[in-house]
Design a protein around this motif. Structure first.
Motif, PDB file in Angstrom:
ATOM      1  N   VAL A 100      -0.425 -32.834  17.203  1.00 56.18           N
ATOM      2  CA  VAL A 100       0.382 -33.877  17.835  1.00 56.18           C
ATOM      3  C   VAL A 100       0.257 -33.807  19.355  1.00 56.18           C
ATOM      4  O   VAL A 100       0.179 -34.842  20.042  1.00 56.18           O
ATOM      5  CB  VAL A 100       1.853 -33.758  17.405  1.00 56.18           C
ATOM      6  CG1 VAL A 100       2.755 -34.644  18.276  1.00 56.18           C
ATOM      7  CG2 VAL A 100       2.012 -34.133  15.933  1.00 56.18           C
ATOM      8  N   ALA A 101       0.216 -32.596  19.909  1.00 51.74           N
ATOM      9  CA  ALA A 101       0.119 -32.438  21.355  1.00 51.74           C
ATOM     10  C   ALA A 101      -1.157 -33.070  21.903  1.00 51.74           C
ATOM     11  O   ALA A 101      -1.160 -33.631  23.004  1.00 51.74           O
ATOM     12  CB  ALA A 101       0.175 -30.959  21.726  1.00 51.74           C
ATOM     13  N   PHE A 102      -2.237 -32.978  21.131  1.00 57.91           N
ATOM     14  CA  PHE A 102      -3.499 -33.576  21.581  1.00 57.91           C
ATOM     15  C   PHE A 102      -3.551 -35.076  21.296  1.00 57.91           C
ATOM     16  O   PHE A 102      -3.895 -35.873  22.164  1.00 57.91           O
ATOM     17  CB  PHE A 102      -4.681 -32.875  20.911  1.00 57.91           C
ATOM     18  CG  PHE A 102      -5.058 -31.572  21.572  1.00 57.91           C
ATOM     19  CD1 PHE A 102      -5.940 -31.542  22.637  1.00 57.91           C
ATOM     20  CD2 PHE A 102      -4.529 -30.371  21.124  1.00 57.91           C
ATOM     21  CE1 PHE A 102      -6.296 -30.351  23.250  1.00 57.91           C
ATOM     22  CE2 PHE A 102      -4.870 -29.164  21.724  1.00 57.91           C
ATOM     23  CZ  PHE A 102      -5.748 -29.155  22.796  1.00 57.91           C
ATOM     24  N   THR A 103      -3.212 -35.461  20.073  1.00 56.59           N
ATOM     25  CA  THR A 103      -3.361 -36.869  19.692  1.00 56.59           C
ATOM     26  C   THR A 103      -2.368 -37.769  20.416  1.00 56.59           C
ATOM     27  O   THR A 103      -2.629 -38.962  20.598  1.00 56.59           O
ATOM     28  CB  THR A 103      -3.193 -37.038  18.173  1.00 56.59           C
ATOM     29  OG1 THR A 103      -1.914 -36.523  17.763  1.00 56.59           O
ATOM     30  CG2 THR A 103      -4.286 -36.286  17.426  1.00 56.59           C
ATOM     31  N   ALA A 104      -1.227 -37.226  20.846  1.00 50.68           N
ATOM     32  CA  ALA A 104      -0.253 -38.029  21.580  1.00 50.68           C
ATOM     33  C   ALA A 104      -0.825 -38.533  22.891  1.00 50.68           C
ATOM     34  O   ALA A 104      -0.366 -39.548  23.424  1.00 50.68           O
ATOM     35  CB  ALA A 104       1.012 -37.213  21.840  1.00 50.68           C
ATOM     36  N   GLN A 105      -1.835 -37.826  23.394  1.00 50.72           N
ATOM     37  CA  GLN A 105      -2.479 -38.255  24.640  1.00 50.72           C
ATOM     38  C   GLN A 105      -3.847 -38.884  24.374  1.00 50.72           C
ATOM     39  O   GLN A 105      -4.661 -39.023  25.287  1.00 50.72           O
ATOM     40  CB  GLN A 105      -2.608 -37.068  25.592  1.00 50.72           C
ATOM     41  CG  GLN A 105      -1.257 -36.531  26.029  1.00 50.72           C
ATOM     42  CD  GLN A 105      -1.372 -35.521  27.151  1.00 50.72           C
ATOM     43  OE1 GLN A 105      -2.424 -35.351  27.755  1.00 50.72           O
ATOM     44  NE2 GLN A 105      -0.266 -34.846  27.440  1.00 50.72           N
ATOM     45  N   GLY A 106      -4.073 -39.242  23.110  1.00 49.77           N
ATOM     46  CA  GLY A 106      -5.284 -39.967  22.772  1.00 49.77           C
ATOM     47  C   GLY A 106      -6.551 -39.131  22.716  1.00 49.77           C
ATOM     48  O   GLY A 106      -7.649 -39.680  22.811  1.00 49.77           O
ATOM     49  N   THR A 107      -6.412 -37.837  22.536  1.00 53.68           N
ATOM     50  CA  THR A 107      -7.594 -36.977  22.446  1.00 53.68           C
ATOM     51  C   THR A 107      -7.600 -36.232  21.110  1.00 53.68           C
ATOM     52  O   THR A 107      -6.548 -35.772  20.646  1.00 53.68           O
ATOM     53  CB  THR A 107      -7.629 -35.947  23.588  1.00 53.68           C
ATOM     54  OG1 THR A 107      -6.431 -35.155  23.542  1.00 53.68           O
ATOM     55  CG2 THR A 107      -7.718 -36.638  24.940  1.00 53.68           C
ATOM     56  N   PRO A 108      -8.761 -36.089  20.480  1.00 57.40           N
ATOM     57  CA  PRO A 108      -8.834 -35.328  19.236  1.00 57.40           C
ATOM     58  C   PRO A 108      -8.655 -33.837  19.494  1.00 57.40           C
ATOM     59  O   PRO A 108      -8.863 -33.361  20.623  1.00 57.40           O
ATOM     60  CB  PRO A 108     -10.249 -35.630  18.719  1.00 57.40           C
ATOM     61  CG  PRO A 108     -11.030 -35.938  19.950  1.00 57.40           C
ATOM     62  CD  PRO A 108     -10.076 -36.623  20.889  1.00 57.40           C
ATOM     63  N   VAL A 109      -8.282 -33.124  18.484  1.00 55.94           N
ATOM     64  CA  VAL A 109      -8.107 -31.681  18.621  1.00 55.94           C
ATOM     65  C   VAL A 109      -9.481 -31.021  18.749  1.00 55.94           C
ATOM     66  O   VAL A 109     -10.329 -31.190  17.876  1.00 55.94           O
ATOM     67  CB  VAL A 109      -7.371 -31.086  17.404  1.00 55.94           C
ATOM     68  CG1 VAL A 109      -7.169 -29.584  17.595  1.00 55.94           C
ATOM     69  CG2 VAL A 109      -6.033 -31.775  17.198  1.00 55.94           C
ATOM     70  N   PRO A 110      -9.728 -30.269  19.816  1.00 65.07           N
ATOM     71  CA  PRO A 110     -11.014 -29.574  19.963  1.00 65.07           C
ATOM     72  C   PRO A 110     -11.007 -28.287  19.122  1.00 65.07           C
ATOM     73  O   PRO A 110     -10.816 -27.185  19.634  1.00 65.07           O
ATOM     74  CB  PRO A 110     -11.078 -29.279  21.467  1.00 65.07           C
ATOM     75  CG  PRO A 110      -9.652 -29.193  21.899  1.00 65.07           C
ATOM     76  CD  PRO A 110      -8.865 -30.111  21.002  1.00 65.07           C
ATOM     77  N   ARG A 111     -11.240 -28.445  17.847  1.00 64.18           N
ATOM     78  CA  ARG A 111     -11.068 -27.354  16.889  1.00 64.18           C
ATOM     79  C   ARG A 111     -11.985 -26.168  17.118  1.00 64.18           C
ATOM     80  O   ARG A 111     -11.679 -25.051  16.665  1.00 64.18           O
ATOM     81  CB  ARG A 111     -11.287 -27.886  15.469  1.00 64.18           C
ATOM     82  CG  ARG A 111     -10.308 -28.988  15.073  1.00 64.18           C
ATOM     83  CD  ARG A 111     -10.758 -29.720  13.826  1.00 64.18           C
ATOM     84  NE  ARG A 111      -9.907 -30.881  13.563  1.00 64.18           N
ATOM     85  CZ  ARG A 111      -8.980 -30.929  12.607  1.00 64.18           C
ATOM     86  NH1 ARG A 111      -8.806 -29.905  11.808  1.00 64.18           N
ATOM     87  NH2 ARG A 111      -8.251 -32.016  12.437  1.00 64.18           N
ATOM     88  N   LEU A 112     -13.110 -26.385  17.777  1.00 59.06           N
ATOM     89  CA  LEU A 112     -14.068 -25.306  18.004  1.00 59.06           C
ATOM     90  C   LEU A 112     -14.203 -24.970  19.483  1.00 59.06           C
ATOM     91  O   LEU A 112     -15.181 -24.341  19.889  1.00 59.06           O
ATOM     92  CB  LEU A 112     -15.436 -25.694  17.427  1.00 59.06           C
ATOM     93  CG  LEU A 112     -15.475 -25.961  15.915  1.00 59.06           C
ATOM     94  CD1 LEU A 112     -16.876 -26.374  15.488  1.00 59.06           C
ATOM     95  CD2 LEU A 112     -15.017 -24.743  15.128  1.00 59.06           C
ATOM     96  N   ASP A 113     -13.226 -25.363  20.282  1.00 62.44           N
ATOM     97  CA  ASP A 113     -13.290 -25.172  21.732  1.00 62.44           C
ATOM     98  C   ASP A 113     -12.153 -24.252  22.183  1.00 62.44           C
ATOM     99  O   ASP A 113     -11.049 -24.713  22.483  1.00 62.44           O
ATOM    100  CB  ASP A 113     -13.189 -26.532  22.428  1.00 62.44           C
ATOM    101  CG  ASP A 113     -13.334 -26.437  23.939  1.00 62.44           C
ATOM    102  OD1 ASP A 113     -13.332 -25.318  24.472  1.00 62.44           O
ATOM    103  OD2 ASP A 113     -13.438 -27.497  24.575  1.00 62.44           O
ATOM    104  N   PRO A 114     -12.394 -22.944  22.243  1.00 63.19           N
ATOM    105  CA  PRO A 114     -11.309 -22.027  22.604  1.00 63.19           C
ATOM    106  C   PRO A 114     -10.820 -22.197  24.039  1.00 63.19           C
ATOM    107  O   PRO A 114      -9.631 -22.003  24.307  1.00 63.19           O
ATOM    108  CB  PRO A 114     -11.934 -20.641  22.403  1.00 63.19           C
ATOM    109  CG  PRO A 114     -13.409 -20.862  22.457  1.00 63.19           C
ATOM    110  CD  PRO A 114     -13.642 -22.226  21.915  1.00 63.19           C
TER     111      PRO A 114
END
Length: 230
Positions: A110-124
């Motif tokens: 939610v923190a990422f998508t609320a600002q219109g960005t996908p979750v960077p699941r592989l980006d530490p």
């Protein structure tokens, strides 16, 4: 026929040969089966400096699924998005069960998508900075689900058991320094194949587990490994 004075010597040689053959048989069985006096660890891990201080608040990033192979002759091993989401939720619950304050995957998403960005699941790097800022997280957990195979059959009898494999990495936040890596990679074995390993499963090896049950058990074992005293 051997002379009388040779008989004791022949008997000794036969006994020695018998013990040698027995030792070879036991060694062969040991190499083919995970059944040992003490079964090996469920989670293969490498500690790179994880401390209790780093686990003051952990954000679990939604896991990334490795797509099933579609190559001719492949078994189709892999995972789907729903499988990866389920495993990351299991690990979040398991860490919370070990007393670790957790930011669950849904809140991170939610923190990422609320600002219109996908979750960077592989980006530490990105997730560590963002979760430290938004949630005061001291660590982030990223994971990949490599295999999520459902059993074929029922709890009473299965023609192909559940098989789960996933990797987990803990990074410090906000620096993204790698602290710990671990991998759960298991296909359920019957109690006749590996009695000591099977007794570790939920139900003590008395039934065949679903993929979800097996994945939850794997997540519990990973959480125990992460929070083990150091």
């Amino acid at each position: 026929m051997a002379p009388p004075n040779e008989i004791p010597r022949l008997r000794t040689a036969r006994v020695a040969t018998g013990f040698a053959l027995l030792a070879l048989c036991l060694a062969a069985c040991e190499s083919r089966s995970p059944m040992r006096i003490r079964p090996g660890p469920v989670v293969a891990s490498q500690d790179r400096g994880l401390t209790a201080e780093a686990l003051r608040k952990v954000a679990v990033i939604p896991f990334y699924p490795m797509a099933p192979s579609t190559a001719p002759g492949s078994s189709g091993s892999g995972a789907h998005w729903d499988d990866a989401a389920q495993v990351s939720n299991f690990l979040s619950d398991a860490l919370a069960g070990q007393g670790v304050p957790v930011v669950p995957p849904h809140d991170v998403e939610v923190a990422f998508t609320a600002q219109g960005t996908p979750v960077p699941r592989l980006d530490p790097e990105t997730t560590a900075v963002r979760c430290a800022r938004d949630f005061a997280a001291t660590a982030v957990v990223l994971g990949r689900v490599l295999r999520y195979r459902e059993r074929e059959g029922s709890a009473a009898g299965s023609t192909r058991p559940a098989s789960i494999s996933f990797e987990v990495t803990v990074y410090e936040a906000p620096t993204a320094r790698r602290l710990w890596t671990g991998r759960f990679d298991e296909t359920q074995q019957s109690i006749t194949e590996a009695i000591l390993r099977a007794r570790q499963y939920p139900g003590g090896g008395t039934r065949w587990l679903s993929a979800a049950e097996f994945a939850r058990w794997g997540a519990d074992e990973v959480a125990k490994s992460i929070t083990a005293p150091r």
